[in-house]
Design a protein around this motif. Structure first.
Motif, PDB file in Angstrom:
ATOM      1  N   ASP A 151       0.824  -1.217   0.000  1.00  0.00           N
ATOM      2  CA  ASP A 151       0.000   0.000   0.000  1.00  0.00           C
ATOM      3  C   ASP A 151       0.856   1.264   0.000  1.00  0.00           C
ATOM      4  O   ASP A 151       0.631   2.186   0.792  1.00  0.00           O
ATOM      5  N   ALA A 152       1.824   1.316  -0.884  1.00  0.00           N
ATOM      6  CA  ALA A 152       2.702   2.480  -0.974  1.00  0.00           C
ATOM      7  C   ALA A 152       1.912   3.703  -1.427  1.00  0.00           C
ATOM      8  O   ALA A 152       1.154   3.642  -2.401  1.00  0.00           O
ATOM      9  N   GLY A 153       2.096   4.812  -0.715  1.00  0.00           N
ATOM     10  CA  GLY A 153       1.391   6.033  -1.059  1.00  0.00           C
ATOM     11  C   GLY A 153      -0.106   5.943  -0.875  1.00  0.00           C
ATOM     12  O   GLY A 153      -0.849   6.786  -1.394  1.00  0.00           O
ATOM     13  N   GLY A 154      -0.569   4.915  -0.159  1.00  0.00           N
ATOM     14  CA  GLY A 154      -2.001   4.746   0.064  1.00  0.00           C
ATOM     15  C   GLY A 154      -2.770   4.280  -1.158  1.00  0.00           C
ATOM     16  O   GLY A 154      -3.992   4.457  -1.221  1.00  0.00           O
ATOM     17  N   PHE A 155      -2.065   3.649  -2.118  1.00  0.00           N
ATOM     18  CA  PHE A 155      -2.736   3.237  -3.358  1.00  0.00           C
ATOM     19  C   PHE A 155      -3.926   2.327  -3.089  1.00  0.00           C
ATOM     20  O   PHE A 155      -4.981   2.463  -3.720  1.00  0.00           O
ATOM     21  N   TRP A 156      -3.762   1.373  -2.183  1.00  0.00           N
ATOM     22  CA  TRP A 156      -4.822   0.402  -1.915  1.00  0.00           C
ATOM     23  C   TRP A 156      -5.751   0.821  -0.774  1.00  0.00           C
ATOM     24  O   TRP A 156      -6.668   0.067  -0.426  1.00  0.00           O
TER      25      TRP A 156
END
Length: 207
Positions: A151-156
């Motif tokens: 979930d890098a950068g809140g992608f997921w």
């Protein structure tokens, strides 16, 4: 009478090495350059850790970036791709091993067989379909290999919010949702996946 019972001290969980990680991600680059940067970091770090990469065998988009980074760092890269995609010249010919199959179903089954765990990087419909299928296979007991989201950068994060909402309805069991490994970076995700691997291989009580 002498009591000869041997008292064994508690044993630490056996460390189970992750030999290969299957990664699902986009075959396009997306709008944000951070996605390609992430794929480069992941490919490089996996190679440096001695963890082989299993992926969809493509040479374009984030898939190609990931494979190229792992190869450049000296890592093992196993690509699995349907024959029809080779005919469209989508295959990465420079990987360590390119496994050619006939269907998308075979592709996912081979990737699942070759890997010890699964992770999803930024991607679209195909990535979602792939990670949900292997997750559901685990939930149904078809395999015991852990599944996670990077979930890098809140992608997921929006997806995770939707999953929590579904879980609140009682249609997705809370333990199943909790079993999904989630972390904002690769070291954290690998740690979570490896913990689940250790749990799977932990000896039964009294063994």
């Amino acid at each position: 009478m002498v009591d000869r019972t041997v008292v064994r001290p508690p044993q630490p969980p056996r460390k189970v090495p992750m030999r290969r990680l299957a990664v699902f991600l986009a075959s396009s680059h997306g709008h944000d350059p951070a996605y390609a940067e992430l794929a480069t970091v992941v490919g490089t770090d996996l190679a440096r850790r001695g963890i082989g990469l299993v992926y969809g065998g493509g040479r374009t988009g984030l898939m190609g970036v990931l494979a190229d980074a792992a190869l450049k760092a000296g890592g093992e890269v196993v690509g699995v791709i349907p024959r029809s995609m080779i005919e469209r010249e989508w295959a990465h010919e420079g990987v360590t091993e390119l496994v050619v199959c006939d269907t998308m179903h075979e592709r996912k089954a081979i990737m699942a067989d070759r890997a010890d765990a699964f992770a999803a990087l930024p991607g679209g419909l195909g990535t979602l379909e792939e990670i949900f299928e292997v997750w559901s296979w685990r939930q149904l007991g078809f395999h015991a290999k852990p599944v996670g989201l990077l979930d890098a950068g809140g992608f997921w994060t929006p997806l995770l919010a939707a999953l929590r909402s579904i879980s609140a309805t009682g249609l997705l069991a809370a333990p199943t949702l909790d079993d999904l490994a989630v972390a904002p970076d690769l070291p954290g995700l690998l740690e979570a996946l490896e913990e689940r691997l250790r749990d799977t291989h932990r000896p039964a009580h009294g063994a």
